[in-house]
Every structure is written in C-alpha cells, then in structure tokens.
Design an enzyme around this catalytic site. Structure first.
Site, PDB file in Angstrom:
ATOM      1  N   LYS A   1     -22.617  31.092 -29.836  1.00 22.81           N
ATOM      2  CA  LYS A   1     -22.671  30.433 -28.502  1.00 22.81           C
ATOM      3  C   LYS A   1     -23.756  29.399 -28.478  1.00 22.81           C
ATOM      4  CE  LYS A   1     -22.157  32.006 -23.938  1.00 22.81           C
ATOM      5  NZ  LYS A   1     -22.187  33.172 -22.894  1.00 22.81           N
TER       6      LYS A   1
ATOM      7  N   SER B   1     -12.411  15.551  -9.076  1.00 24.39           N
ATOM      8  CA  SER B   1     -12.335  15.316 -10.596  1.00 24.39           C
ATOM      9  C   SER B   1     -13.504  16.451 -11.410  1.00 24.39           C
ATOM     10  CB  SER B   1     -12.478  13.808 -10.992  1.00 24.39           C
ATOM     11  OG  SER B   1     -13.685  13.390 -10.336  1.00 24.39           O
TER      12      SER B   1
ATOM     13  N   HIS C   1      -8.608  10.762  -3.590  1.00 24.40           N
ATOM     14  CA  HIS C   1     -10.034  10.812  -4.598  1.00 24.40           C
ATOM     15  C   HIS C   1      -9.747   9.298  -4.982  1.00 24.40           C
ATOM     16  CE1 HIS C   1     -13.056  12.232  -6.828  1.00 24.40           C
ATOM     17  NE2 HIS C   1     -12.544  12.739  -7.726  1.00 24.40           N
TER      18      HIS C   1
ATOM     19  N   VAL D   1      -7.324   5.777   6.828  1.00 21.97           N
ATOM     20  CA  VAL D   1      -7.900   4.593   6.493  1.00 21.97           C
ATOM     21  C   VAL D   1      -8.452   4.535   5.240  1.00 21.97           C
ATOM     22  CG1 VAL D   1      -9.646   2.625   7.306  1.00 21.97           C
ATOM     23  CG2 VAL D   1      -8.373   3.650   9.127  1.00 21.97           C
TER      24      VAL D   1
ATOM     25  N   GLY E   1     -10.682   4.303   1.945  1.00 17.43           N
ATOM     26  CA  GLY E   1     -12.016   3.752   1.764  1.00 17.43           C
ATOM     27  C   GLY E   1     -13.054   4.351   2.674  1.00 17.43           C
ATOM     28  N   TYR E   2     -12.726   4.913   3.756  1.00 20.92           N
ATOM     29  CA  TYR E   2     -13.443   5.381   4.820  1.00 20.92           C
ATOM     30  C   TYR E   2     -13.550   6.823   4.528  1.00 20.92           C
ATOM     31  CZ  TYR E   2     -14.451   0.861   6.009  1.00 20.92           C
ATOM     32  OH  TYR E   2     -15.025  -0.570   6.194  1.00 20.92           O
TER      33      TYR E   2
ATOM     34  N   HIS F   1     -15.612  10.652   3.964  1.00 23.99           N
ATOM     35  CA  HIS F   1     -16.288  11.505   2.765  1.00 23.99           C
ATOM     36  C   HIS F   1     -16.583  12.944   3.099  1.00 23.99           C
ATOM     37  CE1 HIS F   1     -18.466  12.233  -0.893  1.00 23.99           C
ATOM     38  NE2 HIS F   1     -18.044  11.001  -1.338  1.00 23.99           N
TER      39      HIS F   1
ATOM     40  N   ARG G   1     -23.290   3.546  -2.797  1.00 27.29           N
ATOM     41  CA  ARG G   1     -22.555   2.801  -3.958  1.00 27.29           C
ATOM     42  C   ARG G   1     -21.892   1.575  -3.526  1.00 27.29           C
ATOM     43  NH1 ARG G   1     -19.016   7.464  -6.446  1.00 27.29           N
ATOM     44  NH2 ARG G   1     -18.837   7.774  -3.775  1.00 27.29           N
TER      45      ARG G   1
ATOM     46  N   ASP H   1     -15.244   3.280  -2.599  1.00 24.97           N
ATOM     47  CA  ASP H   1     -13.985   2.578  -2.738  1.00 24.97           C
ATOM     48  C   ASP H   1     -13.587   1.738  -1.716  1.00 24.97           C
ATOM     49  OD1 ASP H   1     -13.156   3.971  -5.241  1.00 24.97           O
ATOM     50  OD2 ASP H   1     -12.501   5.644  -4.035  1.00 24.97           O
TER      51      ASP H   1
ATOM     52  N   ARG I   1     -16.115   8.035 -14.857  1.00 22.14           N
ATOM     53  CA  ARG I   1     -16.447   9.294 -14.309  1.00 22.14           C
ATOM     54  C   ARG I   1     -16.764  10.202 -15.568  1.00 22.14           C
ATOM     55  NH1 ARG I   1     -16.317  11.666  -9.370  1.00 22.14           N
ATOM     56  NH2 ARG I   1     -17.468   9.908  -8.758  1.00 22.14           N
TER      57      ARG I   1
HETATM   58  N1  AMX Z   1      -9.203   7.749   8.338  1.00 20.41           N
HETATM   59  C1  AMX Z   1      -8.260   8.754   9.216  1.00 20.41           C
HETATM   60  N2  AMX Z   1      -8.546  10.002   9.183  1.00 20.41           N
HETATM   61  C2  AMX Z   1      -9.487  10.439   8.411  1.00 20.41           C
HETATM   62  C3  AMX Z   1     -10.229   9.685   7.482  1.00 20.41           C
HETATM   63  C4  AMX Z   1      -9.969   8.406   7.322  1.00 20.41           C
HETATM   64  N3  AMX Z   1     -10.590   7.486   6.551  1.00 20.41           N
HETATM   65  N4  AMX Z   1     -11.099  10.437   6.734  1.00 20.41           N
HETATM   66  C5  AMX Z   1     -11.014  11.837   7.301  1.00 20.41           C
HETATM   67  N5  AMX Z   1     -10.091  11.568   8.232  1.00 20.41           N
HETATM   68  C6  AMX Z   1      -9.536  12.813   8.879  1.00 20.41           C
HETATM   69  C7  AMX Z   1      -8.851  13.810   8.051  1.00 20.41           C
HETATM   70  O1  AMX Z   1      -7.466  13.570   7.592  1.00 20.41           O
HETATM   71  C8  AMX Z   1      -8.984  14.941   8.727  1.00 20.41           C
HETATM   72  O2  AMX Z   1      -7.753  15.240   9.661  1.00 20.41           O
HETATM   73  P1  AMX Z   1      -6.854  16.604   9.955  1.00 20.41           P
HETATM   74  O3  AMX Z   1      -8.003  17.372  10.744  1.00 20.41           O
HETATM   75  O4  AMX Z   1      -5.773  15.955  10.816  1.00 20.41           O
HETATM   76  O5  AMX Z   1      -6.699  17.045   8.575  1.00 20.41           O
HETATM   77  C9  AMX Z   1     -10.219  15.000   9.698  1.00 20.41           C
HETATM   78  O6  AMX Z   1     -10.484  13.508   9.675  1.00 20.41           O
HETATM   79  C10 AMX Z   1     -11.502  15.493   9.153  1.00 20.41           C
HETATM   80  O7  AMX Z   1     -11.597  15.350   7.610  1.00 20.41           O
HETATM   81  P2  AMX Z   1     -13.069  15.211   7.185  1.00 20.41           P
HETATM   82  O8  AMX Z   1     -13.859  16.501   7.217  1.00 20.41           O
HETATM   83  O9  AMX Z   1     -14.019  14.044   7.910  1.00 20.41           O
HETATM   84  O10 AMX Z   1     -12.731  14.530   5.843  1.00 20.41           O
HETATM   85  P3  AMX Z   1     -12.422  15.664   4.516  1.00 20.41           P
HETATM   86  O11 AMX Z   1     -13.768  16.045   4.052  1.00 20.41           O
HETATM   87  O12 AMX Z   1     -11.345  16.449   4.670  1.00 20.41           O
HETATM   88  O13 AMX Z   1     -11.775  14.279   3.656  1.00 20.41           O
HETATM   89  C11 AMX Z   1     -11.591  12.347   2.521  1.00 20.41           C
HETATM   90  C12 AMX Z   1     -12.700  13.397   2.971  1.00 20.41           C
HETATM   91  C13 AMX Z   1     -12.563  11.448   1.610  1.00 20.41           C
HETATM   92  C14 AMX Z   1     -10.512  12.799   1.592  1.00 20.41           C
HETATM   93  C15 AMX Z   1     -11.307  11.685   3.934  1.00 20.41           C
HETATM   94  O14 AMX Z   1     -12.231  11.118   4.530  1.00 20.41           O
HETATM   95  C16 AMX Z   1      -9.987  10.536   3.560  1.00 20.41           C
HETATM   96  O15 AMX Z   1      -8.946  10.784   3.516  1.00 20.41           O
HETATM   97  N6  AMX Z   1     -10.496   9.414   3.228  1.00 20.41           N
HETATM   98  C17 AMX Z   1      -9.762   8.195   2.882  1.00 20.41           C
HETATM   99  C18 AMX Z   1      -9.319   8.248   1.638  1.00 20.41           C
HETATM  100  C19 AMX Z   1     -10.569   7.858   0.823  1.00 20.41           C
HETATM  101  O16 AMX Z   1     -11.132   6.715   1.050  1.00 20.41           O
HETATM  102  N7  AMX Z   1     -10.846   8.605  -0.342  1.00 20.41           N
HETATM  103  C20 AMX Z   1     -11.585   8.261  -1.341  1.00 20.41           C
HETATM  104  C21 AMX Z   1     -13.031   9.205  -1.320  1.00 20.41           C
HETATM  105  C22 AMX Z   1     -14.005   8.782  -2.355  1.00 20.41           C
HETATM  106  C23 AMX Z   1     -13.600   9.060  -3.618  1.00 20.41           C
HETATM  107  O17 AMX Z   1     -13.591  10.070  -3.795  1.00 20.41           O
HETATM  108  N8  AMX Z   1     -13.428   7.944  -4.246  1.00 20.41           N
END
Ligand code: AMX
Length: 460
Positions: free
Chosen positions: A185, A266, A296, A337, A339-340, A342, A351, A399, A425
């Site tokens: 190990k 990931s 993601h 939306v 890109g918004y 987290h 970043r 993103d 990554r």
């Molecule tokens: N637009 C609209 N609604 C959003 C949102 C966005 N950008 N981000 C979060 N919300 C919503 C969620 O869908 C959730 O709704 P629900 O209660 O109806 O299910 C609520 O807000 C609460 O979510 P949260 O606790 O703020 O976020 P999370 O930790 O559950 O999810 C993430 C995080 C990134 C998946 C989410 O913000 C999202 O879907 N963003 C858009 C996709 C994105 O940009 N992904 C890339 C992330 C970075 C990466 O990994 N590369």
C-alpha cells in the site's frame, strides 16, 4: 476583494525568488519530501482529534445534495464562499505573480499549476521546463487509441469521446499492473503518480484528435514539439499554434480551471471512483462524465449558446434594458441562467474576474460584440437574479466568461468547450488521486437513509 495574499508575501520574503532559480528537482523528489509530513499530520488528526465535531448533519444536507456538508478530505485547494479558490492558500493573483509561465509568455501554465497542486510548492523555472519536457516526451497517443477515436461517429459528443479515450488508456496503467502483482500500500502513490503524469501528457493529443476529427477532418495533426509546454502543444495540435493570444488564453484557462476543491461533481466523482482502487484513468474518466452535465462543466457551452441566441434576437448593440428583459424571459420559462450561481461561492468567481482581466488587456476582445455582451450581462444579471429570489448566489461563475474569448479567436465550436475544461480538471483530480494513495485514504462509503428512516431518526 481578490488581493494578493499573505502567502505570496511569505514566499517572496523567504527569498523564494532566489531558490526558484536554483532548484532542479523532479516533482517526484519534492513529493518524497512532503509526503511523510502530511502522513504524520493525518495520523495526528486521526489519533488526537478523531472525535472532534466539524458541524452537524441536518435533514437539509441529506435531501439537499449534501450542500455545505464538511465530509471530504481534499488537499490541493479550498474554496472560500466569498474569496473564491485558493490553491494551497494562494489566490489566482498570487499564482499569477509566482508561477512560471511559458517561455515568452505571461500566463500561468498547466505544468506550474500541477506542480503547485501536487506539492504545495512553487516550482522553479528549470523545474517547470523539465516537467514540460517530460510531458511532451510522453505525449504521443498509442495507436489503438487513435484508431478508437477515429472509429467514433463525429456526431458523438466530444465529451463522450474524451471519456472513452481516457478510460481506454487504462490499458497502459502502471498502477493497475503493479496492483495485480501485489505491491505494498505504501507504494501505491508512486504508480499513481506515474499514471497521472502519463495521462496528463496524453490528454492534449487525445483532446486535439477529437477536435480535428469532428471539425477539421483529413488534415494532418502536427507532431508534439518537445520544446513546448503542454498547452502550447495542445493549441498547436488543435490547429491554433500560430495564434499567440488564444494560446495564452488557453494557458490561463487551463491553469485556473485545474482545481476547485473536492466537492464539485467532477472532482468528487473522480475521487469516489479512485477510492475503490480503480486506476487513475478510470477514475478520471468517471469525473469527466460528471463534468459533462449542463449544471457543471457543460455550462460553458450553454452560456455561449444562450448569449448568442440573445445576440441573434436583439442584435449587436443590446441595451441593458433589453438584456434585463431577456433574462426575465429565460427565468420565467423555467430555465436557469447559465454561467450564474454556484454551490459554494457567494461572490463573483475570481476565475471569472481573471478571464475578464485577460479581456481588458486586449483591445480586439473589448471591441468584440459577444465579449461586450458577456460583460453587459454581468452588469445586469445579479440584480435580476436577486429580484428573482431563488439562487443563493446571483453572481457569475467562471463559465459566464470562458467561452466568448475562445469564440473570438476562432475556436467557435462550443460543443467542444467542455473538453478544454476536461483537459484542465485533470490537474486537480489526478493530484487528489496521488494524495489519496499517499495518505492511504479508504474507500468512500457514506451512509444513506430512506425517508422513512429519516422520520424514524427524527422521532427518536
Ligand atoms: N438561474 C436560475 N435559477 C438558478 C440559478 C440560475 N443561474 N442558479 C440557481 N438557481 C435556482 C436553482 O435552480 C434552485 O431552484 P429550485 O429551488 O427551484 O430547485 C435555487 O435557485 C437554489 O439553488 P442554489 O442553492 O442557489 O444553487 P445550487 O447549489 O443548487 O446549484 C448551480 C448551483 C451552479 C448548479 C446553479 O446555480 C445553476 O444551475 N447555475 C446555472 C448553470 C451553471 O452555470 N453551472 C456552472 C457552475 C460552475 C461549474 O461547475 N462549471
């Protein structure tokens, strides 16, 4: 907010700059020095603090995607909700000051970031070049991988292809071969490191082959240049080697996407699979398929698709009001939306800020309508998302900005963008693989509960 940290000052005040010129160790040499200290630290944590409480497990954790639950050991980086990522305590700006760039370049390169993530030390210029050369020497793909990738339909998503190529490379795994022979190990990490370096070395050729097959078939792919850094070679094999600005952007992009602590999908997937002693290739292939989800890593392709449909509908000189209205339409149609938001961050992602700063230094980028649109969206979206009231973080993640620069410099096939994220990554996931073996971390096995079982526990 994203100021240079005390750690950079410490590095510089310790005369680090002088030492940096002198040392010519290999990454393995440095790991051999640091591993015993970390092993001791873990032993002490287990024996002296094994029962210390780090937080409560609430029902909301169990039903809410484990958000915020402190339940995983990850050494290379820690994500602060407000300040963003720190690699062994260093911010992106710190890294930009001290990590060696490519010869003639300015941006951090994958090799120096990989070195930092693995060892917690800043490599010297000579050490970085040595690692670049080693990666270049090991970078050619075996013929069976070329044949495998060439046999795939060009309509198969590039991320699916990347995962397949990485998984199939496990034919070469030294870790797996050594495990079959019954190594101890305590030796796991050395084979894990060898596999990790070999895999990292081959990722550019693999990822570039996928790109060329799908988007530019028939043209010969340049051979690996032994004098170039990993990303320099990647850009070259993609067919953008003469585009200095894109190459520099790719260097920055790949270095700063390298690690984002362990809980993201990931990184966590890769770590979970690696904890079964599946080799680094299988472990990272699994992580890639988590990266391929639109919430993601695939978000970078989704952002550009969304921004371009906004541009198509509203033209080039879009007003803030028009963007606001478009954002509301997206939200009211039930979509996120892209890109918004987290899972951890509660401020604009540093970043994102670093990529925006890259744009600020190049007039041709500032003049590009799609780059302008990304910036204008940033000026409007947080207020709209706050008013919408759902997301806990109304600010941009990395993103939101990553794709528009690629697009500007001619890498316009946004279905491919997550592959670049995938190449990046590997730096963090492979680092974790090596450390998980060096520290002898066990197979992961959290306890799950049914809703009935949760209710029973609540009653008790
Ligand atoms: N637009 C609209 N609604 C959003 C949102 C966005 N950008 N981000 C979060 N919300 C919503 C969620 O869908 C959730 O709704 P629900 O209660 O109806 O299910 C609520 O807000 C609460 O979510 P949260 O606790 O703020 O976020 P999370 O930790 O559950 O999810 C993430 C995080 C990134 C998946 C989410 O913000 C999202 O879907 N963003 C858009 C996709 C994105 O940009 N992904 C890339 C992330 C970075 C990466 O990994 N590369």
């Amino acid at each position: 907010m994203f100021k240079s940290s005390a750690s950079t000052t410490r590095y510089l005040s310790r005369g680090f700059a002088q030492r940096r010129l002198a040392s010519t160790k290999t990454v393995r040499d440095v790991l051999e020095e640091v591993i015993p200290k970390k092993q001791l630290q873990l032993k002490q944590l287990k024996t002296e603090h094994g029962q210390a409480v780090l937080g409560d497990v609430k029902v909301e954790h169990v039903v809410g995607g484990m958000r915020g639950l402190k339940a995983m050991l990850w050494e290379a980086s820690v994500l602060d909700p407000n300040e963003g990522i720190r690699f062994h305590g260093m911010t992106i700006q710190d890294c930009q000051k001290v990590l060696p760039a490519a010869p003639g370049g300015k941006e951090i390169i994958a090799e120096s970031m990989f070195w930092l993530l693995l060892t917690g030390k800043v490599p010297t210029e000579a050490e970085t070049r040595q690692l670049s050369r080693e990666l270049a020497e090991k970078g050619e793909l075996p013929e069976y991988i070329e044949k495998l990738i060439d046999s795939l339909p060009t309509t198969l998503h590039p991320m699916t292809q990347l995962g397949m190529g990485v998984a199939a490379l496990n034919h070469e795994s030294k870790f797996q071969a050594a495990y079959e022979q019954g190594i101890k190990k305590s030796e796991y990490w050395t084979y894990a490191l060898e596999d990790s370096i070999n895999l990292l070395a081959r990722l550019p050729a693999l990822a570039a082959r996928i790109y060329r097959n799908i988007y530019n078939p028939g043209k010969p792919i340049p051979k690996i240049n032994k004098d170039l850094d990993l990303v320099g070679n990647y850009a070259n094999m993609l067919g953008f080697g003469d585009n200095y600005d894109l190459t520099e952007y790719l260097r920055l992009y790949i270095a700063i996407h390298g690690d984002h602590e362990g809980g993201n999908a990931s990184a966590h997937t890769s770590h979970l699979v690696g904890s079964t002693l599946a080799d680094p290739y299988l472990s990272y292939a699994a992580g890639l398929y988590a990266l391929a989800g639109p919430l993601h890593g695939l978000a970078n392709q989704e952002v550009l698709r969304w921004q371009m449909s906004m541009q198509k509908e509203l033209g080039d000189n879009i007003s803030h009001d028009h963007i606001r209205e478009y954002l509301w339409r997206t939200l009211k149609s039930g979509q996120v939306v892209p890109g918004y938001g987290h899972g951890v961050l509660r401020n604009p992602d540093p970043r994102f800020m670093a990529l925006q700063e890259f744009c600020e230094t190049r007039p041709e980028l500032l003049a590009d309508p799609i780059v302008q649109l990304v910036k204008k969206t940033y000026e409007v979206a947080p207020a709209v998302l706050k008013e919408h009231g759902k997301t806990k973080n109304p600010y941009p993640n990395v993103d939101a900005a990553s794709g528009c620069v690629l697009y500007h410099y001619g890498l316009t096939q946004f279905k491919y963008y997550t592959v670049i994220f995938g190449v990046s990554r590997a730096l963090g996931c492979l680092t974790q693989y090596v450390w998980a073996k060096a520290l002898g971390l066990p197979i992961e096995r959290p306890k799950s509960l049914s809703m009935d079982a949760i209710e029973k526990l609540i009653k008790q």
